[in-house]
Design a protein around this motif. Sequence first.
Motif, PDB file in Angstrom:
ATOM      1  N   UNK A  64      -6.334  10.188 -10.559  1.00 22.24           N
ATOM      2  CA  UNK A  64      -7.040   9.816  -9.336  1.00 22.24           C
ATOM      3  C   UNK A  64      -6.712   8.405  -8.861  1.00 22.24           C
ATOM      4  N   UNK A  65      -6.657   7.437  -9.758  1.00 23.82           N
ATOM      5  CA  UNK A  65      -6.406   6.057  -9.333  1.00 23.82           C
ATOM      6  C   UNK A  65      -5.006   5.903  -8.761  1.00 23.82           C
ATOM      7  N   UNK A  66      -4.040   6.578  -9.353  1.00 20.45           N
ATOM      8  CA  UNK A  66      -2.674   6.506  -8.836  1.00 20.45           C
ATOM      9  C   UNK A  66      -2.586   7.130  -7.446  1.00 20.45           C
ATOM     10  N   UNK A  67      -3.212   8.297  -7.280  1.00 18.71           N
ATOM     11  CA  UNK A  67      -3.162   8.951  -5.964  1.00 18.71           C
ATOM     12  C   UNK A  67      -3.931   8.123  -4.931  1.00 18.71           C
ATOM     13  N   UNK A  68      -5.023   7.480  -5.375  1.00 22.78           N
ATOM     14  CA  UNK A  68      -5.746   6.584  -4.462  1.00 22.78           C
ATOM     15  C   UNK A  68      -4.829   5.490  -3.946  1.00 22.78           C
ATOM     16  N   UNK A  69      -3.960   4.982  -4.844  1.00 22.15           N
ATOM     17  CA  UNK A  69      -2.999   3.945  -4.435  1.00 22.15           C
ATOM     18  C   UNK A  69      -2.029   4.488  -3.388  1.00 22.15           C
ATOM     19  N   UNK A  70      -1.573   5.741  -3.564  1.00 20.00           N
ATOM     20  CA  UNK A  70      -0.641   6.316  -2.590  1.00 20.00           C
ATOM     21  C   UNK A  70      -1.304   6.397  -1.205  1.00 20.00           C
ATOM     22  N   UNK A  71      -2.573   6.836  -1.178  1.00 22.03           N
ATOM     23  CA  UNK A  71      -3.287   6.916   0.101  1.00 22.03           C
ATOM     24  C   UNK A  71      -3.448   5.519   0.723  1.00 22.03           C
ATOM     25  N   UNK A  72      -3.807   4.544  -0.097  1.00 17.78           N
ATOM     26  CA  UNK A  72      -4.013   3.196   0.409  1.00 17.78           C
ATOM     27  C   UNK A  72      -2.720   2.618   0.958  1.00 17.78           C
ATOM     28  N   UNK A  73      -1.594   2.878   0.248  1.00 16.80           N
ATOM     29  CA  UNK A  73      -0.307   2.384   0.742  1.00 16.80           C
ATOM     30  C   UNK A  73       0.068   3.036   2.066  1.00 16.80           C
ATOM     31  N   UNK A  74      -0.215   4.333   2.163  1.00 16.77           N
ATOM     32  CA  UNK A  74       0.089   5.009   3.432  1.00 16.77           C
ATOM     33  C   UNK A  74      -0.793   4.451   4.545  1.00 16.77           C
ATOM     34  N   UNK A  75      -2.055   4.127   4.218  1.00 12.75           N
ATOM     35  CA  UNK A  75      -2.934   3.518   5.214  1.00 12.75           C
ATOM     36  C   UNK A  75      -2.372   2.192   5.706  1.00 12.75           C
ATOM     37  N   UNK A  76      -1.770   1.416   4.774  1.00 14.54           N
ATOM     38  CA  UNK A  76      -1.172   0.134   5.164  1.00 14.54           C
ATOM     39  C   UNK A  76      -0.037   0.347   6.164  1.00 14.54           C
ATOM     40  N   UNK A  77       0.766   1.392   5.930  1.00 16.65           N
ATOM     41  CA  UNK A  77       1.866   1.683   6.855  1.00 16.65           C
ATOM     42  C   UNK A  77       1.335   2.142   8.211  1.00 16.65           C
ATOM     43  N   UNK A  78       0.301   2.988   8.185  1.00 18.72           N
ATOM     44  CA  UNK A  78      -0.303   3.423   9.452  1.00 18.72           C
ATOM     45  C   UNK A  78      -0.885   2.229  10.219  1.00 18.72           C
ATOM     46  N   UNK A  79      -1.432   1.273   9.494  1.00 18.40           N
ATOM     47  CA  UNK A  79      -1.997   0.098  10.166  1.00 18.40           C
ATOM     48  C   UNK A  79      -0.919  -0.684  10.901  1.00 18.40           C
ATOM     49  N   UNK A  80       0.261  -0.781  10.289  1.00 17.19           N
ATOM     50  CA  UNK A  80       1.355  -1.484  10.961  1.00 17.19           C
ATOM     51  C   UNK A  80       1.776  -0.782  12.244  1.00 17.19           C
ATOM     52  N   UNK A  81       1.595   0.538  12.282  1.00 17.97           N
ATOM     53  CA  UNK A  81       1.925   1.311  13.481  1.00 17.97           C
ATOM     54  C   UNK A  81       0.739   1.432  14.441  1.00 17.97           C
TER      55      UNK A  81
END
Length: 455
Positions: A111-128
Amino acid sequence: MASPSDDVRFTTEGWTKWQIGLAVGAPIALGLAGLWYYRRSKNRPKHSDLGIKEQSGETSTVDVAGSGDKSEIEKATDAKNKGNKYFKGGRFDLAIECYTEAIKIGPQDKKKEIATFYQNRAAAYEQLKNYKMVVEDCTQALELDSRYVKALSRRARVCEQLGELAQSLEDVTALCILEGFQNPQTLLMADRVLKDLGKKKAHEAFLKRKPVLPSKHFIRTYFASFRSDPVWNMAMELHSETKNEVNGDIAEDEKNQNQSPFSEALVGLKEEKYGEIISLCSEELDLVDSLHKPEALLLRGTFYFLTTQLDLALTDFTSILKMDNVDKKIRTNTLVKKGSILLQQDKSTEGLDDFAAAVRIEPDNADIYHHRGHYNIQLERLDDAIKDFDNSIAKCPSFAISHVQKSYAEHKKAAQLQSHLQLDGAIKMYEDTVMKFPDFADARALYAQALCDWA
């Protein structure tokens, strides 16, 4: 550009939801966190114990992933690391594809690793600037890891930008608790969001409320904040004339014939019978031969303001300013009241223009500087507020409320700077004001508050 890579997260398995921290108070919540950490550290096996177990042939209790799980998480991590490289290179669409792949192939029990993947994708979406997806991905990350600080911080920030202030405040409050109230930037954000949410809720309530007169005390206090309100002064003069007429035995029917709706409104103002003032002014304005149209508009506009019918108040004040040959005191008072409304509506440029116009008409009118100073206090522009109150006091040394407000501005400035020297000066100013105006209750109330704050 913020990196989306793995970050430190607060793991507080011993806590229930962060809202308990709000219910019982932050210090208790933080105390529970310390107790949890102490117990956890006591129960955690020492490295030496592990070594003894291994030497004795006992099976270790450390969770080692099986080869199948390890392969899946390795593939997912490789996809994430590839996404990080794209992110750092500014190729956010490709980074999103990589993080999406990591989410798909990552084992569900990590769960913690997958949470990191979601958070990283959120960071990319924020840049867009795809803020909807930022909120969705941060929410997914927090469902997997409810103490994920970076996901909380990002969702709080984006929700603030989207105007979803309740969610933003919830998230930033959780952050404050998890960070032990030690991060100044988080604390500043919490203060900002709380104020903005308060304004929003107040505006919503204002739009729904029915016009109601405030208390008589409030109305008295409002008119006391002007030394040169022409309508109030007319009410006082009319009251004196009425006394003289009674003493001179003028016939009652003759007085009634000479009494216009506006003069009745002035009597109501003096005798604190405020309920009919707006309607009496409207009757006056309907008279073709009225001699008091500017005064009736000013009084009606003032009571529209006091009943928070701001659009109607602005309409009346604007009508006065369009008239020719209006007495300068009426024009100045109108500009101050109209400017104050505009400043309340965050129309700073227009509001300050009205105050500047008032200064050009009557530069020695203390009311202008007093009310602009009050606005500057609300905006935390304390140096400007103090200058305005100094000006007001210089124009009218007996203006008690300006003395009090200046003391309050000095008090706030001392609190912000944590300056004991300035605090001593503010306390001394309160003392002088109380001595100079012993019957002015506001001076004593604020003086008492200052003493309590710095006891």
